[in-house]
Each structure stands twice: as C-alpha cells, then as structure tokens.
Design a protein around this motif. Structure first.
Motif, PDB file in Angstrom:
ATOM      1  N   ASP A 103      13.022   7.893   1.893  1.00 44.48           N
ATOM      2  CA  ASP A 103      13.295   7.545   3.287  1.00 44.48           C
ATOM      3  C   ASP A 103      11.975   7.440   4.032  1.00 44.48           C
ATOM      4  O   ASP A 103      10.929   7.895   3.542  1.00 44.48           O
ATOM      5  CB  ASP A 103      14.214   8.576   3.947  1.00 44.48           C
ATOM      6  CG  ASP A 103      14.963   7.993   5.148  1.00 44.48           C
ATOM      7  OD1 ASP A 103      14.850   6.777   5.398  1.00 44.48           O
ATOM      8  OD2 ASP A 103      15.654   8.754   5.838  1.00 44.48           O
ATOM      9  N   ASP A 104      12.034   6.853   5.229  1.00 41.94           N
ATOM     10  CA  ASP A 104      10.795   6.675   5.978  1.00 41.94           C
ATOM     11  C   ASP A 104      10.341   7.954   6.659  1.00 41.94           C
ATOM     12  O   ASP A 104       9.156   8.281   6.659  1.00 41.94           O
ATOM     13  CB  ASP A 104      10.924   5.531   6.994  1.00 41.94           C
ATOM     14  CG  ASP A 104      12.076   5.722   7.962  1.00 41.94           C
ATOM     15  OD1 ASP A 104      13.012   6.490   7.644  1.00 41.94           O
ATOM     16  OD2 ASP A 104      12.077   5.090   9.036  1.00 41.94           O
ATOM     17  N   LEU A 105      11.310   8.721   7.216  1.00 43.83           N
ATOM     18  CA  LEU A 105      10.958   9.891   8.035  1.00 43.83           C
ATOM     19  C   LEU A 105      11.931  11.030   7.821  1.00 43.83           C
ATOM     20  O   LEU A 105      13.035  10.839   7.311  1.00 43.83           O
ATOM     21  CB  LEU A 105      10.991   9.521   9.529  1.00 43.83           C
ATOM     22  CG  LEU A 105      10.207   8.315  10.017  1.00 43.83           C
ATOM     23  CD1 LEU A 105      10.714   7.913  11.382  1.00 43.83           C
ATOM     24  CD2 LEU A 105       8.728   8.654  10.087  1.00 43.83           C
ATOM     25  N   PHE A 142      14.301  14.542  -2.155  1.00 47.50           N
ATOM     26  CA  PHE A 142      14.050  13.503  -1.162  1.00 47.50           C
ATOM     27  C   PHE A 142      12.543  13.320  -1.022  1.00 47.50           C
ATOM     28  O   PHE A 142      11.792  14.307  -1.013  1.00 47.50           O
ATOM     29  CB  PHE A 142      14.623  13.892   0.200  1.00 47.50           C
ATOM     30  CG  PHE A 142      16.120  13.870   0.276  1.00 47.50           C
ATOM     31  CD1 PHE A 142      16.789  12.713   0.655  1.00 47.50           C
ATOM     32  CD2 PHE A 142      16.870  15.002  -0.028  1.00 47.50           C
ATOM     33  CE1 PHE A 142      18.169  12.681   0.726  1.00 47.50           C
ATOM     34  CE2 PHE A 142      18.248  14.982   0.038  1.00 47.50           C
ATOM     35  CZ  PHE A 142      18.900  13.818   0.418  1.00 47.50           C
ATOM     36  N   VAL A 143      12.115  12.079  -0.910  1.00 44.69           N
ATOM     37  CA  VAL A 143      10.709  11.779  -0.667  1.00 44.69           C
ATOM     38  C   VAL A 143      10.632  10.951   0.608  1.00 44.69           C
ATOM     39  O   VAL A 143      11.296   9.916   0.723  1.00 44.69           O
ATOM     40  CB  VAL A 143      10.077  10.984  -1.830  1.00 44.69           C
ATOM     41  CG1 VAL A 143       8.604  10.710  -1.528  1.00 44.69           C
ATOM     42  CG2 VAL A 143      10.219  11.743  -3.125  1.00 44.69           C
ATOM     43  N   VAL A 144       9.844  11.409   1.589  1.00 51.21           N
ATOM     44  CA  VAL A 144       9.702  10.664   2.838  1.00 51.21           C
ATOM     45  C   VAL A 144       8.262  10.207   3.005  1.00 51.21           C
ATOM     46  O   VAL A 144       7.331  10.857   2.519  1.00 51.21           O
ATOM     47  CB  VAL A 144      10.128  11.511   4.068  1.00 51.21           C
ATOM     48  CG1 VAL A 144      11.602  11.843   4.004  1.00 51.21           C
ATOM     49  CG2 VAL A 144       9.281  12.774   4.190  1.00 51.21           C
ATOM     50  N   VAL A 145       8.105   9.081   3.685  1.00 51.80           N
ATOM     51  CA  VAL A 145       6.762   8.590   3.971  1.00 51.80           C
ATOM     52  C   VAL A 145       6.072   9.543   4.941  1.00 51.80           C
ATOM     53  O   VAL A 145       4.952   9.983   4.713  1.00 51.80           O
ATOM     54  CB  VAL A 145       6.813   7.166   4.560  1.00 51.80           C
ATOM     55  CG1 VAL A 145       5.398   6.680   4.909  1.00 51.80           C
ATOM     56  CG2 VAL A 145       7.484   6.207   3.585  1.00 51.80           C
ATOM     57  N   GLY A 190       0.800  -1.213   0.000  1.00 54.39           N
ATOM     58  CA  GLY A 190       0.000   0.000   0.000  1.00 54.39           C
ATOM     59  C   GLY A 190       0.830   1.259   0.000  1.00 54.39           C
ATOM     60  O   GLY A 190       0.581   2.193  -0.787  1.00 54.39           O
ATOM     61  N   VAL A 191       1.842   1.316   0.857  1.00 57.88           N
ATOM     62  CA  VAL A 191       2.660   2.531   0.929  1.00 57.88           C
ATOM     63  C   VAL A 191       3.504   2.692  -0.326  1.00 57.88           C
ATOM     64  O   VAL A 191       3.758   3.817  -0.783  1.00 57.88           O
ATOM     65  CB  VAL A 191       3.531   2.547   2.212  1.00 57.88           C
ATOM     66  CG1 VAL A 191       4.705   1.573   2.114  1.00 57.88           C
ATOM     67  CG2 VAL A 191       4.059   3.956   2.481  1.00 57.88           C
ATOM     68  N   SER A 192       3.953   1.579  -0.906  1.00 60.00           N
ATOM     69  CA  SER A 192       4.748   1.685  -2.131  1.00 60.00           C
ATOM     70  C   SER A 192       3.901   2.224  -3.289  1.00 60.00           C
ATOM     71  O   SER A 192       4.383   3.000  -4.122  1.00 60.00           O
ATOM     72  CB  SER A 192       5.363   0.328  -2.492  1.00 60.00           C
ATOM     73  OG  SER A 192       4.365  -0.611  -2.819  1.00 60.00           O
ATOM     74  N   ILE A 236       2.817  12.067   3.842  1.00 60.56           N
ATOM     75  CA  ILE A 236       1.887  12.499   4.884  1.00 60.56           C
ATOM     76  C   ILE A 236       2.653  13.253   5.963  1.00 60.56           C
ATOM     77  O   ILE A 236       3.816  12.951   6.240  1.00 60.56           O
ATOM     78  CB  ILE A 236       1.122  11.291   5.480  1.00 60.56           C
ATOM     79  CG1 ILE A 236      -0.043  11.756   6.350  1.00 60.56           C
ATOM     80  CG2 ILE A 236       2.063  10.362   6.238  1.00 60.56           C
ATOM     81  CD1 ILE A 236      -1.049  10.647   6.630  1.00 60.56           C
ATOM     82  N   SER A 237       2.008  14.239   6.557  1.00 56.82           N
ATOM     83  CA  SER A 237       2.663  15.061   7.574  1.00 56.82           C
ATOM     84  C   SER A 237       2.271  14.622   8.984  1.00 56.82           C
ATOM     85  O   SER A 237       1.278  13.901   9.177  1.00 56.82           O
ATOM     86  CB  SER A 237       2.292  16.533   7.387  1.00 56.82           C
ATOM     87  OG  SER A 237       0.930  16.740   7.740  1.00 56.82           O
ATOM     88  N   LEU A 238       3.039  15.075   9.940  1.00 60.23           N
ATOM     89  CA  LEU A 238       2.733  14.792  11.344  1.00 60.23           C
ATOM     90  C   LEU A 238       1.358  15.340  11.720  1.00 60.23           C
ATOM     91  O   LEU A 238       0.581  14.664  12.414  1.00 60.23           O
ATOM     92  CB  LEU A 238       3.813  15.421  12.238  1.00 60.23           C
ATOM     93  CG  LEU A 238       3.572  15.358  13.744  1.00 60.23           C
ATOM     94  CD1 LEU A 238       3.478  13.916  14.234  1.00 60.23           C
ATOM     95  CD2 LEU A 238       4.673  16.114  14.495  1.00 60.23           C
ATOM     96  N   GLU A 239       1.038  16.535  11.276  1.00 57.20           N
ATOM     97  CA  GLU A 239      -0.257  17.141  11.611  1.00 57.20           C
ATOM     98  C   GLU A 239      -1.419  16.314  11.073  1.00 57.20           C
ATOM     99  O   GLU A 239      -2.444  16.154  11.741  1.00 57.20           O
ATOM    100  CB  GLU A 239      -0.330  18.567  11.075  1.00 57.20           C
ATOM    101  CG  GLU A 239       0.390  19.591  11.936  1.00 57.20           C
ATOM    102  CD  GLU A 239      -0.176  19.692  13.346  1.00 57.20           C
ATOM    103  OE1 GLU A 239      -1.410  19.647  13.494  1.00 57.20           O
ATOM    104  OE2 GLU A 239       0.611  19.789  14.290  1.00 57.20           O
ATOM    105  N   GLU A 240      -1.260  15.784   9.870  1.00 54.92           N
ATOM    106  CA  GLU A 240      -2.314  14.934   9.304  1.00 54.92           C
ATOM    107  C   GLU A 240      -2.515  13.684  10.145  1.00 54.92           C
ATOM    108  O   GLU A 240      -3.644  13.252  10.380  1.00 54.92           O
ATOM    109  CB  GLU A 240      -1.956  14.553   7.868  1.00 54.92           C
ATOM    110  CG  GLU A 240      -2.043  15.703   6.874  1.00 54.92           C
ATOM    111  CD  GLU A 240      -1.591  15.283   5.487  1.00 54.92           C
ATOM    112  OE1 GLU A 240      -2.457  15.159   4.608  1.00 54.92           O
ATOM    113  OE2 GLU A 240      -0.384  15.059   5.299  1.00 54.92           O
ATOM    114  N   ILE A 241      -1.412  13.110  10.607  1.00 56.22           N
ATOM    115  CA  ILE A 241      -1.499  11.909  11.437  1.00 56.22           C
ATOM    116  C   ILE A 241      -2.187  12.218  12.760  1.00 56.22           C
ATOM    117  O   ILE A 241      -3.069  11.475  13.212  1.00 56.22           O
ATOM    118  CB  ILE A 241      -0.087  11.320  11.675  1.00 56.22           C
ATOM    119  CG1 ILE A 241       0.470  10.775  10.364  1.00 56.22           C
ATOM    120  CG2 ILE A 241      -0.122  10.224  12.744  1.00 56.22           C
ATOM    121  CD1 ILE A 241       1.909  10.308  10.451  1.00 56.22           C
TER     122      ILE A 241
END
Length: 367
Positions: free
Chosen positions: A125-127, A151-154, A56-58, A176-181
C-alpha cells in the motif's frame, strides 16, 4: 528529476525530493479516510504520470521485500496497484487484486488473478495512518481463502501503526518513515520548524487516549441513555411478527427487560385502530421507547406524508424511525421539520448479503 532511460537506481532520499517536486507532499488541512483532519497529506496517486518515479519506488520496494516469503503479491487499489504490478514483475511473482466493488456479473469473482486457497499474499500500500483499512483488507482476502501476514507501505506516516497491526497478528514493513521525510525536507529548507512541530503533534495525538466527547444535547438520545442506565440494559426487542396476538404475547414476556421495541407495523395482517393505543399503554407501563423500523428512503415531500399521514400515522407514536439517506439530506427535513421529540437512526450500512451499500455511501452518511 531522474531522466527516463538512466540506469542509476533511485535512492530513498531522491524519491522523497521527487515527491516534493511533483506536489505529492502537501501541507494544509486534509480529511483522511479514517475521518481525522491532518495538517499534512501524501498524495502518491499522480506518480503514475511520472514513469521514472514509479520505476524508482518499485525498485526500492522490490529490494525491500525480495527475501520475504510469499506466494502472491497484491496492491490496495487504486494508488498501490500500479506499484504492486511493477514489483510483482520485477520479482517474478503472481499478482492478484481485490475488486473495490462486488462484481454482479460474469464470474462474480472478488479477487482477480490466479491463486490457490491458502496462498500467502504480501500486501503493498502507499501509506499507513491508523492501520484500520489494512485490517479490513486482510479480512476481505481471508474470506476468499488467502492468507495475509505482512503489509509493506511506501510511507509510514503513523505513530504506532506497526504496533497496532501487530495486535491483530500482522507485521508492517515500510520503505520510509514520516520522521525520515521531515528530516530530509528540513535539511533542504523545504519545511519550517513550526510545520514540523505541527505534523509531529498531530501524529502523536492519533495514539493518545480519546478525549471525552461533548455532552449529548439531543433530548431523545438523552432519554435513551437514561433508560439504559436506569434499567441496566441495552436490550432492543425486534418484534417482526404478523399477528397482534403473537406480538403482545411475546411483549408480555419481555417488556420489563427492554429499553426499546423495534416494530414493523406494516407486516401486521390484523392491524386495526386498537393496536397503537395498546402499544402505547405497554410502553408507558414498562417504560420502553418505540422504534418503527420503517426505512424511509424517498424524497422529502413523499416521506413527510408517509410519516405523518396514511393509515399508520407513524409520527404520532414512534419516537425513532430508520432512514436511508439515498435521497439526500433533504429526507430528514421532510420527516422532522416542525416536529418535536422525534428522531431517527440513519442506515449507513447493512448486514444482508449482496446489499448495494458501499464504503463511499457509508462515509457520506456520516458526513
């Protein structure tokens, strides 16, 4: 949780809730790579055990970057590498990756995979928290002739990661951003308002000007700082010569300008009992600190004798020495237990090509 084999694509919202279900979103106290202590932590490493989440994330990332221009794709080991592998396959792009440790056998290549010099590489990268590790990654690739621009981060858990990377010439893209989470978790009553405030306060603090550090109490550090201020200099003279004549001729020329003298006493071919008293006279006359670059690296009892006994009796005249912590913290006790007005510089990194010190060792030294 989405079932394996389902054709329905995962949404960003579903991805967040799946992370929460597998315990990848954590709250507590966590020490980050940057050294900061965070009240929350995103641990995406276990995604490799959940094929539907990894798939899904890929797909989400592939959709996010499909229109971007790049020649090869990479993921920062270890968490992002399996994600990048799937994304590269979906977009039919070549995958490369950088070894975490320099290879000492075979071809000796640091980058695995086929690429041309000057190839433009997109980094996944992940973060991101501060952006420092991303810049380190870019510099490593650039040394090998690969161009990094994006750079693209999850998850973007930073407050100013995009701006910080932009200052160094890189562009940050995120899924996705921290605020969205935080908003999604709050909607499902999976996080309290108090915890949200704690997370936001921490994230905001990262970009704030650093507070003044606590006053230094180590007497030798204070002495060094005082000399730097008084002499309006931070000059350290490294006298790596093999004769006393040359040693003192050079010192005569520059002694008044330095705050510290770095010696290698064991390379003097004509060392005798007159050398140390003469050196101490110079230090007194020209007001500098003596620093013996001995690089102690043995167990506590051995370094104790190397430091205090033997021909040179280093502890009698050198206020600072250098120490490798490869033998553990016990080496410091062996050196300095019962000693006053003596200190050391810990060698956490070296600049010499091919040295075996890695990031893990350096971090352990700081800890």
């Amino acid at each position: 949780m989405l079932k394996q084999g389902e054709n329905k694509k995962m949404t960003k919202e579903q991805f967040v809730f799946e992370l929460e279900k597998i315990g990848a979103i954590k709250f507590g106290k966590f020490t980050l790579k940057s050294g900061l202590v965070s009240p929350f932590y995103f641990d995406l490493r276990d995604m490799i055990s959940f094929p539907e989440i990894l798939e899904g994330v890929s797909e989400l990332l592939a959709e996010r970057i499909k229109d971007m221009k790049f020649d090869v794709l990479t993921g920062i080991p270890y968490t992002a590498l399996p994600i990048a592998s799937l994304v590269a396959s979906k977009l039919k792009k070549p995958l490369v990756y950088m070894r975490k440790e320099e290879k000492a056998y075979g071809t000796g290549k640091n980058i695995i995979g086929k690429f041309e010099k000057g190839a433009k590489c997109l980094v996944i990268d992940d973060l991101i928290t501060t952006g420092a590790s991303k810049i380190e990654t870019a510099e490593a690739y650039e040394k090998e002739g690969v161009i990094i621009k994006d750079f693209v981060v999850v998850i973007d858990r930073s407050s100013k990661g995009k701006e910080d990377l932009a200052k160094s010439g890189y562009e940050l893209h995120s899924l996705i951003s921290l605020e969205e989470i935080l908003d999604l978790l709050q909607e499902k009553d999976l996080i309290t308002s108090e915890k949200i405030n704690e997370v936001r306060d921490f994230t905001a603090s990262i970009s704030q000007p650093k507070k003044k550090k606590a006053d230094v109490t180590n007497p030798l550090t204070l002495k060094l700082k005082k000399k730097i201020i008084e002499k309006k200099s931070n000059l350290v003279l490294s006298l790596d010569v093999t004769s006393q004549k040359e040693f003192f001729e050079i010192l005569d020329e520059i002694a008044s300008e330095i705050v510290m003298l770095k010696t290698h006493i064991d390379i003097l071919d004509d060392y005798d009992e007159n050398f140390v008293p003469k050196l101490q006279e110079y230090a007194e006359k020209y007001d500098f600190i003596i620093f013996e670059d001995r690089k102690f690296a043995d167990i506590g009892n051995t370094v104790k004798h190397q430091y205090r006994n033997g021909v040179y009796k280093i502890c009698d005249w050198a206020e600072f020495v250098t120490v490798h912590l490869v033998a553990g913290a016990g080496i410091l006790k062996g050196l300095f237990d019962g000693m006053e007005n003596r200190s050391s510089f810990v060698l956490a990194r070296m600049s010499s090509k091919g040295n075996l010190i890695n990031e893990t060792y350096s971090r352990k030294c700081f800890e």
